[in-house]
Design an enzyme around this catalytic site. Structure first.
Site, PDB file in Angstrom:
ATOM      1  N   ASP A 161      33.477  48.637  31.771  1.00 38.63           N
ATOM      2  CA  ASP A 161      32.054  48.341  31.609  1.00 38.63           C
ATOM      3  C   ASP A 161      31.192  49.549  31.968  1.00 38.63           C
ATOM      4  O   ASP A 161      30.254  49.900  31.240  1.00 38.63           O
ATOM      5  CB  ASP A 161      31.658  47.150  32.492  1.00 38.63           C
ATOM      6  CG  ASP A 161      32.550  45.934  32.247  1.00 38.63           C
ATOM      7  OD1 ASP A 161      33.193  45.883  31.185  1.00 38.63           O
ATOM      8  OD2 ASP A 161      32.601  45.059  33.124  1.00 38.63           O
ATOM      9  N   HIS A 189      41.060  42.910  29.135  1.00 36.05           N
ATOM     10  CA  HIS A 189      41.958  42.905  30.299  1.00 36.05           C
ATOM     11  C   HIS A 189      43.002  44.010  30.223  1.00 36.05           C
ATOM     12  O   HIS A 189      43.994  43.997  30.945  1.00 36.05           O
ATOM     13  CB  HIS A 189      42.612  41.527  30.504  1.00 36.05           C
ATOM     14  CG  HIS A 189      41.645  40.513  31.054  1.00 36.05           C
ATOM     15  ND1 HIS A 189      41.635  40.115  32.363  1.00 36.05           N
ATOM     16  CD2 HIS A 189      40.617  39.849  30.463  1.00 36.05           C
ATOM     17  CE1 HIS A 189      40.656  39.225  32.559  1.00 36.05           C
ATOM     18  NE2 HIS A 189      40.015  39.057  31.417  1.00 36.05           N
TER      19      HIS A 189
HETATM   20  C1  GLA Z   1      35.251  42.334  32.890  1.00 33.01           C
HETATM   21  C2  GLA Z   1      35.610  43.513  33.768  1.00 33.01           C
HETATM   22  C3  GLA Z   1      36.209  44.654  32.956  1.00 33.01           C
HETATM   23  C4  GLA Z   1      37.340  44.155  32.064  1.00 33.01           C
HETATM   24  C5  GLA Z   1      36.914  42.898  31.296  1.00 33.01           C
HETATM   25  C6  GLA Z   1      38.051  42.303  30.535  1.00 33.01           C
HETATM   26  O1  GLA Z   1      34.205  42.678  32.023  1.00 33.01           O
HETATM   27  O2  GLA Z   1      34.466  43.987  34.442  1.00 33.01           O
HETATM   28  O3  GLA Z   1      36.648  45.677  33.798  1.00 33.01           O
HETATM   29  O4  GLA Z   1      38.502  43.942  32.798  1.00 33.01           O
HETATM   30  O5  GLA Z   1      36.380  41.916  32.154  1.00 33.01           O
HETATM   31  O6  GLA Z   1      38.438  43.136  29.507  1.00 33.01           O
END
Ligand code: GLA
Length: 386
Positions: free
Chosen positions: A176, A36
């Protein structure tokens, strides 16, 4: 050619009765640490895994797009001029959202042909391993090549994020897609989410006799709704009340002031982000100076911060982490957005079966759904046609 590529080619040929122009691949990811922090302009340290989504694709003579997947029988058909976030729904919002987002990043969608595409994957869906980013990135690298767009990978990460934010409706960050596009074998991507500067850092797990175990709890999470957006809003509120445009402008030295300024819940949300940014920096430094055995405590500290301060864990994830640690893992934490999905445990090879057995037994004893356990290795990011 991988088995998955061969399968995707066959799936394409079966549905569209012709050969694809190529098959493009993009992996899922595990986030080693930095949760996050991405949408707070902070630091993350994920890696691309050896499980991927592939897209077999061929351009058409007209301006029609047809998309299919190995998981459904439907053929989604839409004209290139009709692709807007409002027109998209269901699984096809991921690939078609990318088409729209490429246009937002400068692709001239009036000058390109339509295409047929078939998607297949071995990234488990809903496990917190970024199956959605893998689709977006596979499609964006495919179209960049087929349409001759010349967009670099940092831009494609933003394309995928925009598709996810606007077409899918999940207010996620850039981590991601960056991991899926920039990852390298045996290494993790140390990403500054403010500048988008990325450094690829060797992990050395294999040489140290370590493996990364994924424990998919099967507790489903949906980032388009609920908790994720709520946490993001808390972070934005906390930043505003602390007088900064983003939490990246604060660090652990600001925690005393934050405690005096913010209500208790907002303070704990912010404390997670500030300490997590520090843990990412500490993990990268520790990895470089002392090797991967030494990062275990930081991983576990990250989990406790998510459990107690950010409050995004669930009993299944806590049980996975506690049991793995008690059975000898050197560090463990939930990974991804939280509220379900997967935990990871860094484990010595010799202790892998003891840790796995202990986790399975603990889940059975609690009557929780049997988790999936598998190891992942850090793999290369998205690749071109094969
Ligand atoms: C999900 C979101 C990412 C990131 C994570 C938490 O995977 O797609 O962008 O915020 O949660 O780290």
């Amino acid at each position: 050619m991988s088995e998955l590529s061969t399968r995707a080619r066959a799936g394409f040929t079966e549905r569209f009765t012709r050969e694809p122009a190529g098959v493009w691949r993009a992996p899922g990811r595990v986030n080693l640490i930095g949760e996050h922090t991405d949408y707070n302009d902070g630091f993350v340290f994920p890696f691309a895994i050896d499980r991927s989504t592939v897209v077999a694709l061929a351009p058409r003579e007209d301006r029609i797009i047809q998309v299919t997947t190995a998981y459904t029988d439907d053929i989604v058909r839409i004209g290139l001029d009709e692709v807007t976030p409002a027109a998209l729904a269901g699984w096809s919002a991921y690939p078609l959202g990318v088409v729209w987002a490429l246009g937002e990043f400068g692709a001239d969608l009036t000058a390109v042909p339509g295409f047929d595409a078939h998607i297949d994957s071995d990234v488990p869906i809903g496990a917190g391993l970024s199956s959605s980013a893998a689709i977006e990135c596979a499609v964006s690298v495919a179209l960049t090549e087929v349409w001759g767009l010349g967009l670099d990978r940092q831009t494609l990460a933003r394309v995928g994020q925009l598709a996810e934010n606007k077409a899918v409706g999940a207010p996620t960050g850039i981590m991601d897609q960056s991991a899926s596009l920039l990852g390298m074998k045996d290494a993790a991507v140390f990403l500054d989410c403010r500048s988008l500067d990325a450094e690829v850092i060797p992990l050395g797990f294999e040489a140290a006799g370590l493996v990364l175990l994924v424990i998919n709890t099967h507790v489903s999470h949906a980032h388009a709704t609920g908790g994720y957006a709520d946490r993001r809003a808390s972070c934005e509120r906390g930043a505003r009340e602390m007088g900064v445009s983003s939490l990246r402008d604060l660090d652990v030295d600001d925690l005393d002031r934050a405690a005096r300024t913010l209500d208790d819940v907002t303070f704990r949300r912010i404390r997670h982000i500030l300490t997590e940014n520090q843990r990412v920096l500490d993990t990268v430094r520790t990895l470089r100076l002392e090797g991967p055995e030494a990062i275990g405590a930081l991983l576990t500290a990250s989990h406790l911060s998510m459990r107690d301060d950010f409050e995004i864990s669930v009993p299944e994830l806590d049980l996975a982490v506690d049991t793995a640690l008690a059975a000898g893992a050197i560090g463990a934490r939930m990974t991804g957005g939280g509220f379900g999905g997967a935990a990871i445990a860094l484990v010595r090879v010799a202790e892998l079966s003891a840790v796995s057995d202990a986790v399975l037994a603990a889940f059975a004893a609690q009557n929780f759904t049997t988790p999936d356990l598998f190891t992942v290795t850090a793999a290369d990011g998205a690749s071109g046609a094969d």
